[in-house]
Design an enzyme around this catalytic site. Structure first.
Site, short mmCIF file in Angstrom:
data_model
loop_
_atom_site.label_atom_id
_atom_site.label_comp_id
_atom_site.label_asym_id
_atom_site.label_seq_id
_atom_site.Cartn_x
_atom_site.Cartn_y
_atom_site.Cartn_z
CG ASP A 10 -13.10 -1.08 -1.83
OD1 ASP A 10 -13.01 -1.10 -0.67
OD2 ASP A 10 -12.45 -0.79 -2.54
CG ASP A 12 -11.33 4.48 0.37
OD1 ASP A 12 -11.76 5.54 0.03
OD2 ASP A 12 -10.88 3.96 1.35
C1 BG6 Z 1 -9.24 1.51 2.39
C2 BG6 Z 1 -8.17 1.87 1.48
O1 BG6 Z 1 -10.45 1.54 1.70
O2 BG6 Z 1 -9.31 2.15 3.63
C3 BG6 Z 1 -6.69 2.07 2.28
O3 BG6 Z 1 -7.97 1.19 0.30
C4 BG6 Z 1 -6.83 2.81 3.76
O4 BG6 Z 1 -5.91 2.65 1.48
C5 BG6 Z 1 -8.21 2.05 4.27
O5 BG6 Z 1 -5.64 2.77 4.44
C6 BG6 Z 1 -8.55 2.69 5.81
O6 BG6 Z 1 -8.83 4.04 5.36
P1 BG6 Z 1 -9.10 5.30 6.69
O7 BG6 Z 1 -9.98 6.30 5.82
O8 BG6 Z 1 -9.80 4.67 7.83
O9 BG6 Z 1 -7.83 5.60 6.93
MG MG Z 2 -10.22 0.22 -2.79
#
Ligand code: BG6
Ligand code: MG
Length: 223
Positions: A10, A12
Site C-alpha cells: 500500500d 499512504d
Molecule cells: C488511500 C488513502 O490510499 O487513497 C485514503 O488511504 C484516500 O485515505 C485514498 O482517500 C484515495 O486517495 P486520492 O489520492 O485518490 O484522493
Molecule cells: Mg494506507
C-alpha cells in the site's frame, strides 16, 4: 506455505506518511466547509477508502445532503489542499527503512507491486523517487472499488504474474488488511497491533526488516 514471490505495498501510511496529509485535508474541509470536526478515530475508518467514498462517509456523520456536483466540488477542493501538502514532499519523507527494504526485496528476487486506491499514487512515487522500484503499479486509476474489496490486490497479483497465495501485502489500513485477506494473501500490518487485529503480523515499520524475516509468515484463517 511457500516463499513469497511478490510483495505488494500500500502507499499512504506504509511507504510515505501521506495518511497524515489526507487527514489534514479532510479535516480542513470538514471544519471550513461543513461546520464540524472529524476525529482521529473516525479517520482510521477512511484509510484505504477512495476519495468519493471517504467524502460520503464524512457527510453521513451529520446526515448532510449535497448534490453530485457539489460533492465533486468538495472532493476536488480536498484534493487541491492535499496536493499542496504533497508538493512539499521529498525523498526524506519516505518512512524509515523503506528504500533499504525495497533494495533487499529486489536482491532476494522478490517482485515489487503497489496496491493503492489513490489516484495520486504515481505522482507521490515520483516525488519521493521510488517509482523505478515497482514491477507493477495498481492505483486508483485502474480500479473501480475501494478496499476492503480485494480488486486492487487481485489486479496486482495478475499484473505481476503470480498466484494470490504467492503474494504478501503490506498495509496500514483495517480495510486494506481485509482486502488482502479476501484475496487470500498473507498480510503484514504496518502500525499498531491493537488496530490491525486481523493482520498475520504487525510491525511498526521497515527498519531492520529483511525479506527472509517474512518467509515463515503463515496466513491466518480468513476474517
Ligand atoms: C488511500 C488513502 O490510499 O487513497 C485514503 O488511504 C484516500 O485515505 C485514498 O482517500 C484515495 O486517495 P486520492 O489520492 O485518490 O484522493
Ligand atoms: Mg494506507
Amino acid at each position: 506455505m511457500s516463499f513469497p514471490k511478490a510483495f505488494i505495498f500500500d502507499l499512504d501510511g506504509v511507504l510515505v506518511d501521506t495518511a497524515v496529509f489526507h487527514y489534514q485535508a479532510w479535516r480542513r474541509l470538514a471544519n471550513d466547509k461543513l461546520g464540524f470536526d472529524i476525529s482521529h478515530e473516525f479517520n482510521e475508518t477512511l484509510k484505504g477508502i477512495s476519495r468519493m467514498d471517504s467524502l460520503d462517509r464524512i457527510l453521513a456523520l451529520q446526515d448532510v445532503q449535497f448534490s453530485d456536483a457539489e460533492k465533486t466540488d468538495l472532493a476536488t477542493l480536498k484534493n487541491e489542499w492535499y496536493l499542496e501538502l504533497v508538493q512539499q514532499m521529498t525523498p526524506a519523507d519516505l518512512l524509515p527503512g523503506v528504500v533499504l527494504f525495497l533494495e533487499k526485496t529486489r536482491a532476494a528476487g522478490i517482485k515489487i507491486g503497489l496496491g493503492s486506491v489513490s489516484k495520486n499514487a504515481k505522482l507521490i512515487l515520483e516525488r519521493v523517487e521510488i517509482l523505478h522500484w515497482f514491477d507493477a503499479i495498481i492505483d486508483g486509476t485502474k480500479i473501480s472499488r475501494s478496499k476492503p474489496d480485494p480488486e486492487v490486490f487481485l489486479k496486482g497479483a495478475q499484473e505481476l504474474g503470480f498466484d494470490n497465495a504467492d503474494c504478501v501485502v503490506f498495509e496500514d489500513a483495517v480495510a486494506g488488511i481485509e482486502a488482502a485477506k479476501r484475496a487470500q494473501m498473507r498480510t503484514v500490518g504496518i502500525g499498531q497491533p491493537s488496530v490491525l487485529t486481523h493482520a498475520d503480523l504487525v510491525l511498526p515499520g521497515f527498519e531492520n526488516l529483511k525479506p527472509a524475516d517474512l518467509y515463515k509468515l503463515n496466513s491466518n484463517a480468513n476474517i
